[in-house]
Design an enzyme around this catalytic site. Structure first.
Site, PDB file in Angstrom:
ATOM      1  N   ARG A 201      33.011  54.149  52.576  1.00  0.00           N
ATOM      2  CA  ARG A 201      34.209  53.623  51.917  1.00  0.00           C
ATOM      3  C   ARG A 201      35.457  54.066  52.683  1.00  0.00           C
ATOM      4  O   ARG A 201      35.607  55.247  53.017  1.00  0.00           O
ATOM      5  CB  ARG A 201      34.271  54.134  50.468  1.00  0.00           C
ATOM      6  CG  ARG A 201      35.642  54.036  49.799  1.00  0.00           C
ATOM      7  CD  ARG A 201      36.010  52.606  49.460  1.00  0.00           C
ATOM      8  NE  ARG A 201      37.367  52.530  48.958  1.00  0.00           N
ATOM      9  CZ  ARG A 201      37.705  52.628  47.659  1.00  0.00           C
ATOM     10  NH1 ARG A 201      36.785  52.852  46.759  1.00  0.00           N
ATOM     11  NH2 ARG A 201      38.957  52.512  47.290  1.00  0.00           N
ATOM     12  N   ARG A 210      36.235  46.823  50.315  1.00  0.00           N
ATOM     13  CA  ARG A 210      35.579  48.132  50.332  1.00  0.00           C
ATOM     14  C   ARG A 210      34.067  47.950  50.210  1.00  0.00           C
ATOM     15  O   ARG A 210      33.599  47.012  49.548  1.00  0.00           O
ATOM     16  CB  ARG A 210      36.105  49.013  49.221  1.00  0.00           C
ATOM     17  CG  ARG A 210      35.786  48.510  47.817  1.00  0.00           C
ATOM     18  CD  ARG A 210      36.857  48.838  46.823  1.00  0.00           C
ATOM     19  NE  ARG A 210      38.027  47.992  46.969  1.00  0.00           N
ATOM     20  CZ  ARG A 210      39.036  47.990  46.131  1.00  0.00           C
ATOM     21  NH1 ARG A 210      39.035  48.779  45.095  1.00  0.00           N
ATOM     22  NH2 ARG A 210      40.072  47.213  46.336  1.00  0.00           N
ATOM     23  N   ASP A 213      33.232  50.901  45.444  1.00  0.00           N
ATOM     24  CA  ASP A 213      34.321  51.421  44.613  1.00  0.00           C
ATOM     25  C   ASP A 213      33.714  51.912  43.309  1.00  0.00           C
ATOM     26  O   ASP A 213      33.036  51.148  42.610  1.00  0.00           O
ATOM     27  CB  ASP A 213      35.348  50.311  44.356  1.00  0.00           C
ATOM     28  CG  ASP A 213      36.613  50.847  43.690  1.00  0.00           C
ATOM     29  OD1 ASP A 213      36.875  52.053  43.815  1.00  0.00           O
ATOM     30  OD2 ASP A 213      37.331  50.055  43.054  1.00  0.00           O
ATOM     31  N   ASP A 215      34.831  53.873  39.764  1.00  0.00           N
ATOM     32  CA  ASP A 215      35.964  54.323  38.954  1.00  0.00           C
ATOM     33  C   ASP A 215      35.490  54.816  37.597  1.00  0.00           C
ATOM     34  O   ASP A 215      34.637  54.179  36.951  1.00  0.00           O
ATOM     35  CB  ASP A 215      36.966  53.182  38.727  1.00  0.00           C
ATOM     36  CG  ASP A 215      37.718  52.805  39.986  1.00  0.00           C
ATOM     37  OD1 ASP A 215      38.036  53.711  40.771  1.00  0.00           O
ATOM     38  OD2 ASP A 215      37.979  51.605  40.183  1.00  0.00           O
TER      39      ASP A 215
END
Length: 271
Positions: A201, A210, A213, A215
């Protein structure tokens, strides 16, 4: 939640900053409150549905005697983590270690450290739009589940979505997962960054392409606002690529900030 209490288990062992403490040893008193659901054990009279407190006591005694630490904080941390990892129905532990013979040169009843550790529930959004997108997501889920301190309990379908923001790029493959973890939020964030880095990444352009990812969307019902981490995710109510897969696994989970359920936020976004 139900509790099993262990009070003042006596253990003679060798923890302390001073060399004499490590060689001669001294008495420690260990108390624990074990949090679990004892309903089924109580109805069936079956020990396997509860926790054998005798085994817990033996484990604590053996661990304290086998290891030598300078700090009782370290002993408490390691015992708590190991108990949570090795007893499946243990949800939380409050652990206290007392040191009655603390060598401080003045009369004192004891010095004690008390900590509380538990399994937390976090929800993670995952996305990729470079290379083999599905493989990046599958690899990240596998890597996360391989961490001793993390257990994935639910995974949504992966959905193809248009990129968020103004950067021209390929479509994303997105999903969400439910995770049980002993890690605190900052530790979990570090863990996710390590997995992202393993998938190469790069953070060059905001909302840019990317390989991976990851989160944190929710962490229990925590509300946190730090420079490098905001929980619940501050943009989640604007992102259908988060809300759609999240609604598959926790449609009625409430955002502790706006008090709306995931399915409500998705409905509001689609209006």
């Amino acid at each position: 939640m139900d509790k099993i209490k262990i009070s003042n288990l006596e253990v003679f062992c060798n923890h302390g900053v001073f060399k004499e403490e490590n060689v001669l040893g001294q008495k420690f008193l260990v108390s624990a409150i074990l949090y679990l659901d004892t309903r089924e054990a109580g109805l069936t009279d079956n020990l396997e549905k509860s926790i054998h407190y005798g085994e817990i006591c033996k484990y604590i005694e053996n661990f304290m005697k086998k290891h030598t630490f300078k700090l009782i904080e370290t002993a408490a941390e390691k015992i708590s983590m190991n108990l949570l990892l090795n007893w499946d129905n243990l949800e939380q532990i409050d652990l206290e270690i007392k040191k009655p013979w603390a060598p401080i040169g003045i009369p004192i009843e004891n010095v004690a450290v008390e900590i509380s550790r538990k399994w937390h529930t976090a929800y993670i959004a995952c996305g990729s739009n470079i290379g083999d997108k599905k493989k990046h997501l599958d690899d990240s889920i596998y890597a996360l589940n391989q961490r001793e301190t993390c257990r994935i309990t639910k995974v949504s379908d992966f959905i193809l979505t248009q990129p968020y923001g103004d950067v021209v790029q390929d479509d994303f493959l997105n999903g969400c997962l439910e995770l049980k973890t002993i890690l605190n939020p900052k530790e979990l964030l570090t863990c996710l960054h390590e997995i992202e880095n393993a998938e190469h990444r790069e953070r060059i352009v905001k909302w840019g392409p990317r390989t991976l990812d990851l989160d944190i969307i929710f962490y229990d019902d925590l509300i946190l606002a730090d420079d490098d981490l905001i929980i619940p995710h501050i943009e989640m109510h604007k992102r259908d690529f988060v809300l759609k897969p999240l609604a598959q696994i926790i449609p009625y989970k409430r955002n502790p900030v706006n008090h709306k359920m995931v399915i409500e936020m998705l409905y509001d976004l689609q209006k």
